[in-house]
Design a protein around this motif. Structure first.
Motif, mmCIF file in Angstrom:
data_model
loop_
_atom_site.group_PDB
_atom_site.id
_atom_site.type_symbol
_atom_site.label_atom_id
_atom_site.label_comp_id
_atom_site.label_asym_id
_atom_site.label_seq_id
_atom_site.Cartn_x
_atom_site.Cartn_y
_atom_site.Cartn_z
ATOM 1 N N GLU A 112 0.835 -1.191 0.000
ATOM 2 C CA GLU A 112 0.000 0.000 0.000
ATOM 3 C C GLU A 112 0.871 1.243 0.000
ATOM 4 O OE1 GLU A 112 -2.962 -0.021 3.042
ATOM 5 O OE2 GLU A 112 -3.701 -1.995 2.474
ATOM 6 N N SER A 113 0.433 2.221 -0.760
ATOM 7 C CA SER A 113 1.187 3.468 -0.904
ATOM 8 C C SER A 113 0.222 4.618 -1.121
ATOM 9 C CB SER A 113 2.137 3.359 -2.105
ATOM 10 O OG SER A 113 2.742 4.599 -2.371
ATOM 11 N N ASP A 114 0.641 5.793 -0.680
ATOM 12 C CA ASP A 114 -0.137 7.002 -0.942
ATOM 13 C C ASP A 114 0.187 7.582 -2.312
ATOM 14 O OD1 ASP A 114 -1.491 6.920 1.499
ATOM 15 O OD2 ASP A 114 0.100 8.025 2.530
ATOM 16 N N MET A 115 1.131 6.988 -3.017
ATOM 17 C CA MET A 115 1.518 7.469 -4.351
ATOM 18 C C MET A 115 0.544 6.904 -5.384
ATOM 19 S SD MET A 115 3.535 9.025 -6.499
ATOM 20 C CE MET A 115 3.932 8.931 -8.240
ATOM 21 N N PRO A 116 -0.329 7.768 -5.913
ATOM 22 C CA PRO A 116 -1.287 7.288 -6.924
ATOM 23 C C PRO A 116 -0.633 7.203 -8.293
ATOM 24 C CG PRO A 116 -1.575 9.634 -6.621
ATOM 25 C CD PRO A 116 -0.499 9.201 -5.641
ATOM 26 N N GLY A 117 -1.307 6.568 -9.198
ATOM 27 C CA GLY A 117 -0.895 6.612 -10.594
ATOM 28 C C GLY A 117 -1.452 7.881 -11.236
ATOM 29 N N PHE A 118 -0.718 8.422 -12.177
ATOM 30 C CA PHE A 118 -1.125 9.666 -12.832
ATOM 31 C C PHE A 118 -1.516 9.451 -14.290
ATOM 32 C CE2 PHE A 118 0.873 11.244 -9.083
ATOM 33 C CZ PHE A 118 0.267 12.457 -8.833
ATOM 34 N N ALA A 119 -1.820 8.223 -14.664
ATOM 35 C CA ALA A 119 -2.164 7.919 -16.056
ATOM 36 C C ALA A 119 -3.345 8.738 -16.556
ATOM 37 C CB ALA A 119 -2.465 6.427 -16.218
ATOM 38 N N ASP A 120 -4.282 9.053 -15.673
ATOM 39 C CA ASP A 120 -5.461 9.816 -16.082
ATOM 40 C C ASP A 120 -5.227 11.326 -16.072
ATOM 41 O OD1 ASP A 120 -6.853 7.444 -16.375
ATOM 42 O OD2 ASP A 120 -7.743 7.546 -14.364
ATOM 43 N N PHE A 121 -4.090 11.751 -15.553
ATOM 44 C CA PHE A 121 -3.831 13.181 -15.398
ATOM 45 C C PHE A 121 -2.659 13.686 -16.228
ATOM 46 C CE2 PHE A 121 -5.546 11.494 -11.419
ATOM 47 C CZ PHE A 121 -6.735 12.206 -11.349
ATOM 48 N N LEU A 122 -1.675 12.811 -16.471
ATOM 49 C CA LEU A 122 -0.466 13.222 -17.183
ATOM 50 C C LEU A 122 -0.261 12.361 -18.421
ATOM 51 C CD1 LEU A 122 2.047 13.590 -14.190
ATOM 52 C CD2 LEU A 122 0.721 15.406 -15.306
ATOM 53 N N SER A 123 0.147 12.999 -19.497
ATOM 54 C CA SER A 123 0.505 12.250 -20.707
ATOM 55 C C SER A 123 1.869 11.599 -20.502
ATOM 56 C CB SER A 123 0.561 13.195 -21.911
ATOM 57 O OG SER A 123 1.676 14.081 -21.778
ATOM 58 N N ASP A 124 2.189 10.648 -21.349
ATOM 59 C CA ASP A 124 3.518 10.024 -21.288
ATOM 60 C C ASP A 124 4.608 11.077 -21.450
ATOM 61 O OD1 ASP A 124 2.126 7.653 -21.042
ATOM 62 O OD2 ASP A 124 2.885 6.777 -22.904
ATOM 63 N N ALA A 125 4.391 12.044 -22.333
ATOM 64 C CA ALA A 125 5.379 13.103 -22.549
ATOM 65 C C ALA A 125 5.551 13.955 -21.292
ATOM 66 C CB ALA A 125 4.973 13.980 -23.739
ATOM 67 N N GLU A 126 4.472 14.235 -20.583
ATOM 68 C CA GLU A 126 4.570 15.008 -19.345
ATOM 69 C C GLU A 126 5.315 14.216 -18.267
ATOM 70 O OE1 GLU A 126 0.701 17.912 -19.270
ATOM 71 O OE2 GLU A 126 0.329 15.734 -19.087
ATOM 72 N N ILE A 127 5.071 12.925 -18.198
ATOM 73 C CA ILE A 127 5.790 12.080 -17.230
ATOM 74 C C ILE A 127 7.284 12.091 -17.553
ATOM 75 C CG2 ILE A 127 6.122 9.708 -16.397
ATOM 76 C CD1 ILE A 127 3.059 9.313 -16.822
ATOM 77 N N ARG A 128 7.619 11.937 -18.815
ATOM 78 C CA ARG A 128 9.038 11.977 -19.201
ATOM 79 C C ARG A 128 9.651 13.343 -18.894
ATOM 80 N NH1 ARG A 128 6.840 9.289 -23.653
ATOM 81 N NH2 ARG A 128 7.207 7.051 -23.548
ATOM 82 N N ALA A 129 8.877 14.403 -19.073
ATOM 83 C CA ALA A 129 9.376 15.751 -18.774
ATOM 84 C C ALA A 129 9.644 15.911 -17.279
ATOM 85 C CB ALA A 129 8.382 16.805 -19.268
ATOM 86 N N VAL A 130 8.749 15.392 -16.444
ATOM 87 C CA VAL A 130 8.967 15.446 -14.993
ATOM 88 C C VAL A 130 10.254 14.713 -14.634
ATOM 89 C CG1 VAL A 130 8.113 14.618 -12.753
ATOM 90 C CG2 VAL A 130 6.559 15.764 -14.336
ATOM 91 N N LEU A 131 10.435 13.541 -15.213
ATOM 92 C CA LEU A 131 11.657 12.777 -14.936
ATOM 93 C C LEU A 131 12.889 13.524 -15.428
ATOM 94 C CD1 LEU A 131 10.401 9.164 -15.641
ATOM 95 C CD2 LEU A 131 11.001 10.173 -13.428
ATOM 96 N N ALA A 132 12.799 14.163 -16.589
ATOM 97 C CA ALA A 132 13.930 14.952 -17.103
ATOM 98 C C ALA A 132 14.257 16.084 -16.147
ATOM 99 C CB ALA A 132 13.613 15.498 -18.493
ATOM 100 N N TYR A 133 13.231 16.745 -15.625
ATOM 101 C CA TYR A 133 13.458 17.822 -14.653
ATOM 102 C C TYR A 133 14.136 17.286 -13.397
ATOM 103 C CZ TYR A 133 12.549 20.770 -10.666
ATOM 104 O OH TYR A 133 12.700 21.485 -9.504
ATOM 105 N N ILE A 134 13.582 16.219 -12.824
ATOM 106 C CA ILE A 134 14.160 15.663 -11.595
ATOM 107 C C ILE A 134 15.622 15.288 -11.823
ATOM 108 C CG2 ILE A 134 14.082 13.675 -10.025
ATOM 109 C CD1 ILE A 134 10.981 13.766 -10.347
ATOM 110 N N LYS A 135 15.891 14.582 -12.919
ATOM 111 C CA LYS A 135 17.262 14.141 -13.201
ATOM 112 C C LYS A 135 18.205 15.321 -13.439
ATOM 113 C CE LYS A 135 16.060 10.998 -16.358
ATOM 114 N NZ LYS A 135 16.194 9.861 -17.298
ATOM 115 N N SER A 136 17.666 16.418 -13.955
ATOM 116 C CA SER A 136 18.520 17.587 -14.224
ATOM 117 C C SER A 136 19.045 18.225 -12.945
ATOM 118 C CB SER A 136 17.753 18.632 -15.047
ATOM 119 O OG SER A 136 16.839 19.366 -14.230
ATOM 120 N N THR A 137 18.443 17.891 -11.808
ATOM 121 C CA THR A 137 18.872 18.486 -10.534
ATOM 122 C C THR A 137 19.941 17.652 -9.829
ATOM 123 O OG1 THR A 137 17.204 17.376 -9.155
ATOM 124 C CG2 THR A 137 16.551 19.463 -10.235
#
Length: 153
Positions: A112-137
């Motif tokens: 069990e986790s409080d981390m939901p899935g964002f498939a209904d809210f974020l596109s695959d491109a947006e998910i990749r962009a978030v990961l690119a941002y996180i990795k850039s730091t």
């Protein structure tokens, strides 16, 4: 005949140089937007992170306090995504799926986790962009490690 041959050679040389110039220009034009797109993708990821992730994972990617200690619910607090966390230990595919499907779906076995899935809210491109941002730091050491664990085996 000799002048004609010389003219053909000059024409061929001119045509070859012109072809190289066109190809070089095309390569430059294709390469420049790629670098700009990377900065644009990171900026898009920063904005999506601020809108969708920062409320749990922190505006500075710091995570929730005592993120390794279970809450009274038995679930873990949101981990940091900076170099002090463990995000950089995971391959791109796993990180993408956690964001898209949620942690419980990836871990399985009734986790069990409080981390939901964002498939209904974020596109695959947006998910990749978030990961690119996180990795850039991340510092170079963490980025290099994460790039290595993301390589196909």
């Amino acid at each position: 005949m000799r002048n004609e041959l010389r003219n053909i050679l000059w024409f061929g040389l001119l045509l070859g140089n012109l072809t190289l110039a066109i190809l070089f220009g095309w390569h430059q034009a294709r390469s420049a937007p790629t670098a700009a797109a990377t900065a644009e993708i990171i900026e898009q990821g920063r904005q999506v992170y601020a809108d969708q992730c920062a409320s749990c994972h922190g505006a500075q990617l710091e995570g929730q306090p005592d993120w390794k200690t279970p809450l009274p619910s038995g679930r873990l607090p949101a981990p940091p995504h900076d170099a002090g966390g463990h995000t950089w230990h995971h391959a791109d595919e796993i990180l993408f799926r956690i964001i898209k499907e949620g942690t419980a779906a990836i871990v399985g076995n009734g986790y069990e986790s409080d981390m939901p899935g964002f498939a209904d809210f974020l596109s695959d491109a947006e998910i990749r962009a978030v990961l690119a941002y996180i990795k850039s730091t991340w510092p170079k050491r963490e980025r290099t490690y994460q790039e290595n664990v993301s390589q196909p085996r």
